[in-house]
Design an enzyme around this catalytic site. Structure first.
Site: not given
Ligand SMILES: C[S@@+](CC[C@H](N)C(=O)[O-])C[C@H]1O[C@@H](n2cnc3c(N)ncnc32)[C@H](O)[C@@H]1O
Length: 359
Positions: A89-91, A93, A128
């Site tokens: 997950p990229c939340q 950043y 991503n």
């Protein structure tokens, strides 16, 4: 006299971290990677993943690492896994978030790096959002790449467009691939510019008058103060974040937050271009519900993402939309997976043949 053809059957046991509903897994499996393990913390996604895996590959065993991936050690898999894959997950950043980066509990990239270092596979494939390669997030990507290089991988990354691989959706994803030898080649687009096939138009996949699955009741209403753009399909002529779908174009990016008014919609009443022209000509904004418009069902959204219609989705409606919006489109995952299989098949010395067939 005909000679026997000897085919060496190689098997690439693969681990999918942050597996979600399994878009990446399904694509990799159809590329020839054998998914033998998956980690996921969301119960609904896990149930969806399990049921689809079991219905597709009833004979194959699957080791599940349930809950927070950070709580599991993967050391026992060293030497057993050819590919570690996953979409962390990229939340942490995300520009919309608090940007606590590695200090954020949800940060998945260091966990991905840790598992790769524990398992030491032949290759890895990390997926991503393109934003990871932009602006202030780029150092995060660079740090991860540096760590992979320290582990002995040759690393390359690229942003791919799902539409170039036959998906009727505006969706770009960043892939980072690491191999032991430098023979990985990115897949070539099968659709779009420089190919013999055009991008797949939304109308080839979706029909406003023939809904598939459970109707989505989130209404579509005219915006009080429309924001006009040159194209009728852009701008904000309607309330909510879900865009109208141009039947001759691509479906807008399917978001994990869809389900309600962020779900893209079909213009069954053929209103969009006419209303846009009417506003451009100085017409007053309309009020109320857009006649004939309807939002994508979750089954249609899943179809756009390349899932088959017989998928059994688990959880409530918004959870299902989230699982779908989170997924890597299956055909895109298959394209990258196939490129990885080709690269690994060429490094025969590093892969243990699992069987031999004489035809
Ligand atoms: C971007 S989605 C992955 C989508 C998946 N690759 C696919 O193609 O369907 C990220 C997933 O990671 C899961 N996740 C987030 N943090 C996690 C953690 N600490 N441990 C395990 N899973 C996690 C989320 O529940 C979510 O399903």
């Amino acid at each position: 006299m005909s000679k026997d053809l000897v085919i060496v059957v190689v098997d690439f046991p693969t681990l999918d971290l942050f597996a979600g509903a399994g878009g990446l897994s399904q694509g990799m499996a159809s590329a020839g990677l054998t998914v033998v393990g998956a980690s996921e913390m969301d119960n609904d996604a896990l149930e969806t993943y399990k049921s689809s895996h079991l219905s597709r590959l009833p004979q194959s065993s699957l080791e599940l690492f349930e809950g927070d991936v950070g709580r599991h050690s993967f050391r026992s898999l060293k030497g057993e896994i050819a590919v570690v894959a996953g979409g962390p997950p990229c939340q942490p950043y995300s520009l919309g978030g608090l940007r606590r980066g590695v200090a954020d509990d949800r940060d998945g990239i260091p966990q991905f790096v840790r598992v790769v270092s524990e398992v030491m596979p032949e290759a890895f494939l990390m997926e991503n959002v393109p934003g990871l390669a932009r602006g202030t997030q780029l150092p995060v990507l660079k740090r991860a790449i540096e760590k992979f290089r320290e582990l002995g991988f040759l690393v390359t990354w690229k942003i791919l467009h799902a539409a170039d691989f036959g998906v009727s959706q505006r969706r770009q994803r960043l892939f980072v691939v690491g191999t032991r030898k430098s023979n990985f080649k990115w897949p070539k687009p099968t659709h779009g510019a420089d190919t013999s096939r055009a991008w797949v138009a939304a109308r080839e996949v979706l029909d406003a008058s023939r809904p598939i699955g459970d109707l989505n009741n989130a209404i579509i209403t005219y915006a009080k103060s429309p924001d006009l753009r040159p194209s009728p399909w852009d701008g904000h002529l309607w309330n909510g974040g879900g865009r109208p779908i141009n039947p001759d174009g691509l479906v807008p990016t399917l978001l994990a937050s869809m389900g309600g008014n962020k779900t893209p919609w079909l213009d069954g009443g053929n209103i969009v271009p006419d209303y846009h022209a009417y506003l451009l000509a100085g017409g007053a904004p309309r009020r109320g519900i857009v006649a004939g418009a309807r939002r994508l069902t979750y089954q249609e959204a899943a179809m756009v993402q390349g899932f088959s219609l017989d998928m059994s989705w688990c959880g409530g409606r918004s959870s299902i939309y989230r699982q779908i919006g989170n997924a890597v489109p299956v055909p895109l995952a298959k394209a990258v997976g196939s490129a990885l299989v080709k690269a690994m098949a060429r490094t025969e010395d590093s892969i243990k043949p699992r069987g031999l067939a004489v035809l």
